[in-house]
Design an enzyme around this catalytic site. Structure first.
Site, short mmCIF file in Angstrom:
data_model
loop_
_atom_site.label_atom_id
_atom_site.label_comp_id
_atom_site.label_asym_id
_atom_site.label_seq_id
_atom_site.Cartn_x
_atom_site.Cartn_y
_atom_site.Cartn_z
N SER A 1 0.64 -1.65 0.19
CA SER A 1 -0.20 0.25 -0.36
C SER A 1 0.72 1.29 0.55
O SER A 1 1.81 1.24 0.67
CB SER A 1 -0.85 -0.41 1.14
N TYR B 1 -0.01 -0.82 9.87
CA TYR B 1 -1.01 -1.32 8.39
C TYR B 1 0.08 -0.59 7.70
O TYR B 1 1.05 -1.39 7.52
CB TYR B 1 -2.28 -0.48 8.21
N LYS C 1 2.82 -3.32 5.74
CA LYS C 1 2.41 -3.26 4.27
C LYS C 1 4.12 -3.25 3.67
O LYS C 1 4.40 -3.95 2.86
CB LYS C 1 1.61 -2.73 3.82
#
Ligand code: NAI
Length: 301
Positions: free
Chosen positions: A152, A165, A169
Protein backbone atom coordinates in the site's frame (compact mmCIF):
# COMPACT_ATOMS: atom_id res chain seq x y z
CA UNK A 1 -0.46 -12.13 -26.75
CA UNK A 2 -3.34 -13.66 -24.86
CA UNK A 3 -3.00 -14.10 -21.10
CA UNK A 4 -4.65 -17.39 -20.10
CA UNK A 5 -4.54 -19.56 -17.00
CA UNK A 6 -5.92 -22.85 -18.36
CA UNK A 7 -4.71 -25.76 -16.23
CA UNK A 8 -3.45 -23.38 -13.52
CA UNK A 9 -4.70 -23.38 -9.94
CA UNK A 10 -4.85 -20.12 -8.02
CA UNK A 11 -5.51 -19.09 -4.44
CA UNK A 12 -6.76 -15.57 -3.80
CA UNK A 13 -6.89 -14.71 -0.10
CA UNK A 14 -9.55 -12.25 1.04
CA UNK A 15 -11.40 -12.92 -2.23
CA UNK A 16 -14.90 -12.36 -0.83
CA UNK A 17 -14.89 -8.60 -1.38
CA UNK A 18 -13.27 -5.72 -3.21
CA UNK A 19 -9.95 -6.31 -4.93
CA UNK A 20 -9.67 -10.02 -4.11
CA UNK A 21 -13.10 -10.69 -5.60
CA UNK A 22 -12.13 -8.84 -8.77
CA UNK A 23 -8.83 -10.78 -9.06
CA UNK A 24 -10.58 -14.13 -8.48
CA UNK A 25 -13.34 -13.50 -11.04
CA UNK A 26 -10.82 -12.37 -13.66
CA UNK A 27 -8.46 -15.32 -13.09
CA UNK A 28 -11.39 -17.76 -13.35
CA UNK A 29 -12.72 -16.04 -16.49
CA UNK A 30 -9.34 -16.73 -18.10
CA UNK A 31 -9.31 -20.42 -17.23
CA UNK A 32 -7.78 -20.73 -13.73
CA UNK A 33 -9.28 -23.01 -11.10
CA UNK A 34 -9.80 -20.96 -7.98
CA UNK A 35 -9.63 -21.30 -4.23
CA UNK A 36 -11.73 -18.35 -3.08
CA UNK A 37 -10.46 -17.76 0.44
CA UNK A 38 -12.35 -15.52 2.85
CA UNK A 39 -13.58 -16.04 6.41
CA UNK A 40 -15.87 -13.02 5.92
CA UNK A 41 -16.33 -10.35 8.55
CA UNK A 42 -15.96 -6.60 8.90
CA UNK A 43 -13.17 -4.29 7.69
CA UNK A 44 -11.59 -4.42 11.19
CA UNK A 45 -11.46 -8.23 11.00
CA UNK A 46 -14.27 -8.84 13.49
CA UNK A 47 -16.99 -11.42 12.82
CA UNK A 48 -17.30 -14.21 10.27
CA UNK A 49 -19.59 -14.81 7.27
CA UNK A 50 -19.15 -17.74 4.90
CA UNK A 51 -21.40 -15.97 2.41
CA UNK A 52 -18.47 -13.74 1.38
CA UNK A 53 -16.55 -16.61 -0.24
CA UNK A 54 -19.67 -18.56 -1.23
CA UNK A 55 -21.07 -15.68 -3.29
CA UNK A 56 -17.88 -15.36 -5.33
CA UNK A 57 -17.65 -19.13 -5.86
CA UNK A 58 -21.27 -19.15 -7.07
CA UNK A 59 -20.54 -16.31 -9.47
CA UNK A 60 -17.53 -18.14 -10.94
CA UNK A 61 -19.42 -21.41 -11.30
CA UNK A 62 -22.39 -19.65 -12.88
CA UNK A 63 -20.05 -18.19 -15.49
CA UNK A 64 -18.78 -21.70 -16.29
CA UNK A 65 -15.60 -21.60 -14.19
CA UNK A 66 -14.27 -23.83 -11.42
CA UNK A 67 -13.90 -22.66 -7.83
CA UNK A 68 -14.06 -23.86 -4.23
CA UNK A 69 -14.53 -21.80 -1.09
CA UNK A 70 -12.10 -21.68 1.83
CA UNK A 71 -13.18 -19.99 5.06
CA UNK A 72 -9.86 -20.25 6.89
CA UNK A 73 -8.04 -17.22 8.22
CA UNK A 74 -4.59 -16.43 6.84
CA UNK A 75 -3.57 -15.13 10.27
CA UNK A 76 -2.71 -18.43 12.00
CA UNK A 77 -0.17 -20.96 10.66
CA UNK A 78 -2.52 -23.96 10.97
CA UNK A 79 -5.46 -22.33 9.21
CA UNK A 80 -3.19 -20.76 6.58
CA UNK A 81 -1.93 -24.27 5.80
CA UNK A 82 -5.54 -25.41 5.31
CA UNK A 83 -6.02 -22.82 2.55
CA UNK A 84 -3.19 -24.40 0.56
CA UNK A 85 -4.41 -27.91 1.42
CA UNK A 86 -7.78 -26.95 -0.07
CA UNK A 87 -6.15 -26.23 -3.45
CA UNK A 88 -4.28 -29.53 -3.44
CA UNK A 89 -7.36 -31.48 -2.29
CA UNK A 90 -9.71 -29.89 -4.82
CA UNK A 91 -7.44 -29.50 -7.84
CA UNK A 92 -4.24 -31.48 -7.16
CA UNK A 93 -1.79 -28.61 -7.68
CA UNK A 94 -1.02 -24.97 -7.03
CA UNK A 95 0.49 -22.40 -9.41
CA UNK A 96 -0.59 -18.95 -8.30
CA UNK A 97 -0.98 -17.31 -4.90
CA UNK A 98 -2.44 -13.83 -4.55
CA UNK A 99 -1.86 -12.60 -0.99
CA UNK A 100 -4.61 -10.00 -0.79
CA UNK A 101 -6.40 -10.48 2.56
CA UNK A 102 -6.42 -7.42 4.76
CA UNK A 103 -7.99 -5.52 7.64
CA UNK A 104 -7.68 -2.04 9.13
CA UNK A 105 -7.40 -0.86 12.75
CA UNK A 106 -6.51 2.80 12.12
CA UNK A 107 -5.52 5.02 15.04
CA UNK A 108 -2.79 7.58 15.71
CA UNK A 109 0.28 5.80 17.09
CA UNK A 110 0.00 7.33 20.59
CA UNK A 111 -3.50 5.90 20.96
CA UNK A 112 -2.87 2.55 19.29
CA UNK A 113 -2.88 -0.42 21.69
CA UNK A 114 -0.91 -3.62 21.19
CA UNK A 115 -4.05 -5.56 20.18
CA UNK A 116 -4.62 -3.14 17.28
CA UNK A 117 -0.97 -3.40 16.33
CA UNK A 118 -0.87 -7.21 16.49
CA UNK A 119 -4.16 -7.83 14.64
CA UNK A 120 -3.07 -5.84 11.59
CA UNK A 121 0.47 -7.28 11.51
CA UNK A 122 -0.99 -10.79 11.83
CA UNK A 123 -3.35 -10.59 8.86
CA UNK A 124 -1.19 -8.68 6.39
CA UNK A 125 2.39 -9.65 7.15
CA UNK A 126 2.22 -12.92 9.09
CA UNK A 127 -0.80 -14.07 7.05
CA UNK A 128 0.96 -13.57 3.73
CA UNK A 129 4.08 -15.28 5.09
CA UNK A 130 2.11 -18.25 6.50
CA UNK A 131 0.15 -18.94 3.32
CA UNK A 132 3.26 -18.45 1.18
CA UNK A 133 5.25 -20.78 3.45
CA UNK A 134 2.56 -23.46 3.10
CA UNK A 135 2.48 -23.01 -0.69
CA UNK A 136 6.27 -22.90 -1.14
CA UNK A 137 7.07 -26.68 -1.21
CA UNK A 138 4.39 -27.30 -3.87
CA UNK A 139 5.76 -24.50 -6.05
CA UNK A 140 9.35 -25.64 -5.52
CA UNK A 141 8.40 -29.18 -6.47
CA UNK A 142 6.58 -28.00 -9.60
CA UNK A 143 9.44 -25.62 -10.44
CA UNK A 144 6.81 -22.99 -11.23
CA UNK A 145 5.01 -20.36 -9.23
CA UNK A 146 3.65 -16.86 -9.35
CA UNK A 147 3.11 -15.03 -6.06
CA UNK A 148 1.66 -11.54 -5.76
CA UNK A 149 1.83 -9.61 -2.48
CA UNK A 150 -0.41 -6.61 -1.80
CA UNK A 151 1.31 -3.56 -0.35
CA UNK A 152 0.00 0.00 0.00
CA UNK A 153 1.03 3.61 -0.50
CA UNK A 154 0.57 3.85 3.29
CA UNK A 155 3.55 1.51 3.74
CA UNK A 156 5.63 2.72 0.81
CA UNK A 157 5.23 6.43 1.53
CA UNK A 158 3.45 6.86 4.90
CA UNK A 159 -0.04 7.75 6.07
CA UNK A 160 -1.42 9.26 9.29
CA UNK A 161 -3.10 6.76 11.62
CA UNK A 162 -1.71 3.69 9.89
CA UNK A 163 1.52 2.82 11.74
CA UNK A 164 0.41 -0.80 12.16
CA UNK A 165 -0.84 -1.09 8.57
CA UNK A 166 2.14 0.76 7.06
CA UNK A 167 4.64 -1.40 8.95
CA UNK A 168 2.87 -4.58 7.84
CA UNK A 169 2.59 -3.43 4.24
CA UNK A 170 6.25 -2.47 3.92
CA UNK A 171 7.15 -5.72 5.70
CA UNK A 172 5.61 -7.51 2.75
CA UNK A 173 8.11 -5.80 0.45
CA UNK A 174 10.93 -7.15 2.63
CA UNK A 175 9.37 -10.61 2.42
CA UNK A 176 9.15 -10.33 -1.36
CA UNK A 177 12.76 -9.16 -1.61
CA UNK A 178 14.03 -12.35 0.05
CA UNK A 179 11.65 -14.65 -1.81
CA UNK A 180 12.45 -13.19 -5.23
CA UNK A 181 16.01 -14.43 -4.70
CA UNK A 182 15.15 -17.76 -3.05
CA UNK A 183 12.44 -18.57 -5.61
CA UNK A 184 14.44 -17.85 -8.73
CA UNK A 185 16.01 -21.28 -9.23
CA UNK A 186 12.58 -22.88 -8.82
CA UNK A 187 10.85 -20.64 -11.34
CA UNK A 188 8.90 -18.96 -8.55
CA UNK A 189 8.44 -15.25 -9.27
CA UNK A 190 7.28 -12.94 -6.48
CA UNK A 191 5.93 -9.47 -7.20
CA UNK A 192 3.86 -6.89 -5.34
CA UNK A 193 0.92 -4.69 -6.26
CA UNK A 194 0.26 -1.34 -4.59
CA UNK A 195 -3.41 -0.81 -5.43
CA UNK A 196 -5.76 2.13 -5.29
CA UNK A 197 -9.40 1.11 -5.43
CA UNK A 198 -12.79 2.12 -4.13
CA UNK A 199 -13.76 -0.73 -1.80
CA UNK A 200 -15.42 -0.97 1.61
CA UNK A 201 -11.91 -0.51 3.06
CA UNK A 202 -11.47 2.90 1.42
CA UNK A 203 -15.06 4.17 1.32
CA UNK A 204 -14.49 6.49 4.30
CA UNK A 205 -11.05 7.59 3.12
CA UNK A 206 -11.39 8.30 -0.60
CA UNK A 207 -13.35 11.47 -1.54
CA UNK A 208 -16.81 10.44 -2.88
CA UNK A 209 -16.13 12.11 -6.26
CA UNK A 210 -13.27 9.68 -6.88
CA UNK A 211 -14.70 6.57 -5.22
CA UNK A 212 -16.89 5.42 -8.13
CA UNK A 213 -14.04 5.87 -10.62
CA UNK A 214 -11.65 3.72 -8.58
CA UNK A 215 -13.00 0.36 -9.67
CA UNK A 216 -11.04 -2.66 -8.34
CA UNK A 217 -11.17 -4.00 -11.93
CA UNK A 218 -8.56 -1.38 -12.87
CA UNK A 219 -6.04 -2.93 -10.45
CA UNK A 220 -6.68 -6.52 -11.52
CA UNK A 221 -4.84 -6.42 -14.91
CA UNK A 222 -1.56 -5.70 -13.10
CA UNK A 223 -2.17 -8.63 -10.76
CA UNK A 224 -3.13 -10.92 -13.64
CA UNK A 225 -0.02 -10.03 -15.61
CA UNK A 226 2.23 -10.68 -12.59
CA UNK A 227 0.38 -13.98 -12.01
CA UNK A 228 0.90 -15.12 -15.60
CA UNK A 229 3.54 -17.11 -17.47
CA UNK A 230 4.15 -14.01 -19.57
CA UNK A 231 5.62 -12.20 -16.56
CA UNK A 232 9.38 -12.82 -16.31
CA UNK A 233 10.20 -10.21 -13.65
CA UNK A 234 10.53 -10.91 -9.97
CA UNK A 235 10.71 -8.41 -7.13
CA UNK A 236 8.73 -5.63 -8.77
CA UNK A 237 6.36 -3.34 -6.91
CA UNK A 238 3.71 -1.97 -9.25
CA UNK A 239 1.40 0.87 -8.30
CA UNK A 240 -1.95 0.23 -9.99
CA UNK A 241 -5.10 2.31 -10.28
CA UNK A 242 -7.51 3.54 -12.95
CA UNK A 243 -5.49 4.13 -16.12
CA UNK A 244 -2.14 4.24 -14.30
CA UNK A 245 0.45 1.54 -13.73
CA UNK A 246 3.98 2.33 -12.56
CA UNK A 247 6.90 0.57 -10.97
CA UNK A 248 7.95 1.74 -7.51
CA UNK A 249 11.48 1.09 -6.28
CA UNK A 250 13.86 1.72 -3.40
CA UNK A 251 16.66 3.96 -4.66
CA UNK A 252 20.02 5.09 -3.30
CA UNK A 253 21.58 8.43 -4.20
CA UNK A 254 25.20 9.00 -5.25
CA UNK A 255 25.91 10.02 -1.64
CA UNK A 256 28.81 11.85 -0.04
CA UNK A 257 32.13 10.02 -0.24
CA UNK A 258 34.91 10.44 2.35
CA UNK A 259 38.26 8.75 2.89
CA UNK A 260 37.19 5.35 4.33
CA UNK A 261 40.43 5.03 6.32
CA UNK A 262 39.44 7.83 8.71
CA UNK A 263 36.25 8.03 10.79
CA UNK A 264 34.27 11.06 9.74
CA UNK A 265 33.05 13.49 12.45
CA UNK A 266 29.33 14.27 12.70
CA UNK A 267 30.22 17.92 12.05
CA UNK A 268 32.01 17.05 8.81
CA UNK A 269 29.05 14.92 7.80
CA UNK A 270 26.62 17.73 8.67
CA UNK A 271 28.48 20.03 6.31
CA UNK A 272 27.80 17.67 3.45
CA UNK A 273 24.31 16.53 4.57
CA UNK A 274 22.85 17.98 1.36
CA UNK A 275 24.96 15.53 -0.64
CA UNK A 276 23.85 12.65 1.59
CA UNK A 277 20.23 13.52 0.84
CA UNK A 278 20.71 14.10 -2.88
CA UNK A 279 18.66 11.63 -4.90
CA UNK A 280 19.63 12.92 -8.36
CA UNK A 281 21.11 10.01 -10.29
CA UNK A 282 19.85 7.61 -7.62
CA UNK A 283 20.03 3.95 -8.54
CA UNK A 284 18.18 0.80 -7.50
CA UNK A 285 19.75 -2.56 -6.67
CA UNK A 286 18.60 -6.08 -7.50
CA UNK A 287 19.86 -7.51 -4.20
CA UNK A 288 21.42 -6.42 -0.90
CA UNK A 289 24.73 -7.87 -2.10
CA UNK A 290 24.70 -5.46 -5.05
CA UNK A 291 24.16 -2.52 -2.71
CA UNK A 292 26.81 -3.61 -0.24
CA UNK A 293 29.26 -4.22 -3.10
CA UNK A 294 29.15 -0.49 -3.73
CA UNK A 295 30.66 0.11 -0.29
CA UNK A 296 33.12 -2.80 -0.59
CA UNK A 297 34.33 -1.48 -3.94
CA UNK A 298 35.18 1.85 -2.35
CA UNK A 299 37.04 0.09 0.49
CA UNK A 300 39.35 -1.74 -1.91
CA UNK A 301 41.17 -4.85 -0.72
P1 NAI B 1 -11.84 -5.42 1.45
O1 NAI B 1 -12.15 -5.20 2.88
O2 NAI B 1 -12.92 -5.23 0.46
O3 NAI B 1 -11.25 -6.87 1.23
C1 NAI B 1 -10.39 -7.50 2.14
C2 NAI B 1 -10.83 -8.93 2.30
O4 NAI B 1 -9.91 -9.62 3.17
C3 NAI B 1 -12.21 -9.03 2.97
O5 NAI B 1 -13.08 -9.78 2.16
C4 NAI B 1 -11.93 -9.71 4.30
O6 NAI B 1 -12.98 -10.56 4.74
C5 NAI B 1 -10.67 -10.50 3.98
N1 NAI B 1 -9.94 -10.87 5.18
C6 NAI B 1 -9.79 -10.14 6.31
N2 NAI B 1 -9.12 -10.84 7.23
C7 NAI B 1 -8.82 -12.05 6.67
C8 NAI B 1 -8.13 -13.19 7.13
N3 NAI B 1 -7.62 -13.25 8.36
N4 NAI B 1 -8.00 -14.24 6.29
C9 NAI B 1 -8.50 -14.19 5.02
N5 NAI B 1 -9.19 -13.12 4.55
C10 NAI B 1 -9.34 -12.07 5.36
O7 NAI B 1 -10.60 -4.46 1.09
P2 NAI B 1 -9.81 -4.23 -0.29
O8 NAI B 1 -9.70 -2.79 -0.48
O9 NAI B 1 -10.34 -5.07 -1.36
O10 NAI B 1 -8.34 -4.73 0.14
C11 NAI B 1 -7.66 -5.83 -0.44
C12 NAI B 1 -6.18 -5.68 -0.17
O11 NAI B 1 -5.68 -4.52 -0.84
C13 NAI B 1 -5.83 -5.49 1.31
O12 NAI B 1 -4.63 -6.16 1.59
C14 NAI B 1 -5.62 -3.99 1.42
O13 NAI B 1 -4.79 -3.66 2.51
C15 NAI B 1 -4.96 -3.71 0.08
N6 NAI B 1 -5.03 -2.32 -0.33
C16 NAI B 1 -6.20 -1.77 -0.74
C17 NAI B 1 -6.23 -0.47 -1.19
C18 NAI B 1 -7.45 0.15 -1.74
O14 NAI B 1 -7.33 1.28 -2.27
N7 NAI B 1 -8.61 -0.49 -1.66
C19 NAI B 1 -5.02 0.38 -1.15
C20 NAI B 1 -3.84 -0.31 -0.73
C21 NAI B 1 -3.86 -1.61 -0.33
Amino acid sequence: MSIRFDGRVAIVTGAGNGLGKSHALALAARGAKLVVNDPGGAVDGSGRAQAAADTVVAEIVKAGGQAVASYDSVAEPASATKIVAKAIEAFGRLDILINNAGILRDKSFGKMDTAEWDAVLKVHLMGSAYVTRAAWPYLQEAKYGRIVMTTSAAGLFGNFGQANYGAAKLGLVGLMNALKIEGLKYGILVNTVAPLAGTRMTENIVPPAFFAKLKPEHVTPAVLYMASEACKESGWIVSAGPGFYARVRMMEGPGAAFDPKTVVSPEALAERWGEVGNLKEAVGFETATDEIARIFLRLGS
